[in-house]
Design an enzyme around this catalytic site. Structure first.
Site, mmCIF file in Angstrom:
data_model
loop_
_atom_site.group_PDB
_atom_site.id
_atom_site.type_symbol
_atom_site.label_atom_id
_atom_site.label_comp_id
_atom_site.label_asym_id
_atom_site.label_seq_id
_atom_site.Cartn_x
_atom_site.Cartn_y
_atom_site.Cartn_z
ATOM 1 N N GLU A 141 66.088 17.797 35.673
ATOM 2 C CA GLU A 141 66.566 16.529 35.651
ATOM 3 C C GLU A 141 67.839 16.187 34.665
ATOM 4 O OE1 GLU A 141 65.989 13.844 37.160
ATOM 5 O OE2 GLU A 141 64.383 15.310 38.474
ATOM 6 N N HIS A 144 71.257 17.349 35.798
ATOM 7 C CA HIS A 144 71.873 16.380 36.356
ATOM 8 C C HIS A 144 72.536 15.724 35.303
ATOM 9 C CE1 HIS A 144 70.097 16.460 40.674
ATOM 10 N NE2 HIS A 144 68.758 15.837 40.099
ATOM 11 N N GLU A 214 70.820 18.460 44.453
ATOM 12 C CA GLU A 214 69.910 19.153 44.368
ATOM 13 C C GLU A 214 69.592 20.086 44.014
ATOM 14 O OE1 GLU A 214 66.911 16.910 43.038
ATOM 15 O OE2 GLU A 214 68.036 15.615 43.838
#
Length: 290
Positions: A141, A144, A214
């Protein structure tokens, strides 16, 4: 990695151009029937204003739509410590941390840039992941955030919402007016065309961008933790124990590490996530390179 970050920043421009083209097409359909080309301009202006509002309100919307609650160190020492450690090791600003009361194991990141980022995890994720696996998931995360995926995601989110709103309004106008004007059958067809194909095109554009993000975030997690086995093990658990979340919304699907939607033919076909088996295979094939 720096090339990937630069590529994601460039992708922001390409994503915006793709959505501008879709929005222009919606405006062009209406302009054709009302014989006023200025409708295209009006449509672009309205969509841009709406998308900008969505962009700056993205964090609040994400929190509201997922039911996430802000936490402090004392609320969840384990999660807070993991995120704090990753933040220090990567040199990223400490994001706001949220917890979602949901048994489905999942996590997401949101925000327009690293200074305005949030990360969230579900209670289900904390229950099934060991320390190394949780670190890998949260590094994903934070990846990202580091790669500016969150900016692309938020712009895409805003534009998808704008196209959905416009498509709904335009289709109602065209279908509603099809029985009151000459060429009504053509207005009916155009209305159905806008109602179905415009949102579909927006979803496909969002899907194409999200799937590559992803893969990149998985690789970034491994680069951060230097422990490929943890990310691989975490993905296997997400595959094994993954299930739909209580609060589901297709607009927020791309933010999560694993799709929070119910399994089904159309959800799988248009999923913003590549199959977990492919993600695991990529990590295993490149394990020696990390």
């Amino acid at each position: 990695m720096y090339k990937a970050i630069a590529a994601n920043k460039r992708n922001t421009i390409f994503v915006m151009l793709a959505f501008v083209a879709i929005i222009s097409a919606i405006g062009a359909v209406v302009a054709f029937f009302v014989q006023d080309n200025w409708v295209i301009v009006y449509t672009l202006v309205i969509a841009t204003i709406y998308a900008v509002i969505q962009y700056f309100a993205a964090n609040k919307l994400a929190v509201m739509m997922t039911g996430a609650k802000p936490i402090t160190r004392k609320d969840s020492p384990k999660l807070y410590h993991v995120v704090e450690t990753i933040s220090i090791s990567t040199g990223l600003p400490m994001p706001q941390i949220y917890l979602i009361d949901d048994p489905a194991p999942n996590a997401f990141a949101s925000g327009r840039d690293p200074k305005h980022a949030i990360v969230a995890a579900t209670t289900g994720l904390l229950q099934i992941m060991d320390d190394k696996e949780l670190e890998a998931v949260m590094a994903h995360e934070m990846g990202h955030v580091q790669n500016y995926d969150i900016r692309v995601s938020m712009i895409t989110f805003g534009l998808v919402c704008a196209i959905g709103l416009l498509a709904n309004l335009v289709s109602r106008i065209l279908i509603g007016g099809s029985d009151r004007r000459d060429g009504g059958i053509f207005m009916l067809i155009a209305g159905l065309f806008v109602a179905i194909l415009a949102p579909l095109g927006a979803i496909i554009a969002q899907m194409a961008v999200s799937r590559q993000r992803e893969y990149l975030a998985d690789a970034t997690s491994v680069m951060t933790t230097r422990y490929p086995e943890a990310m691989i093990s975490a993905l296997k658990k997400l595959d094994q124990y993954g299930k739909p979340m209580r609060k589901q919304n297709a607009a927020t699907e791309a933010m999560f590490i694993n799709s929070p939607l119910k399994k089904g033919f159309f959800n799988n076909l248009f999923s913003t996530h590549p199959p977990i088996a492919k993600r695991i295979a990529r990590l295993q094939n490149n394990e020696a390179k990390f």
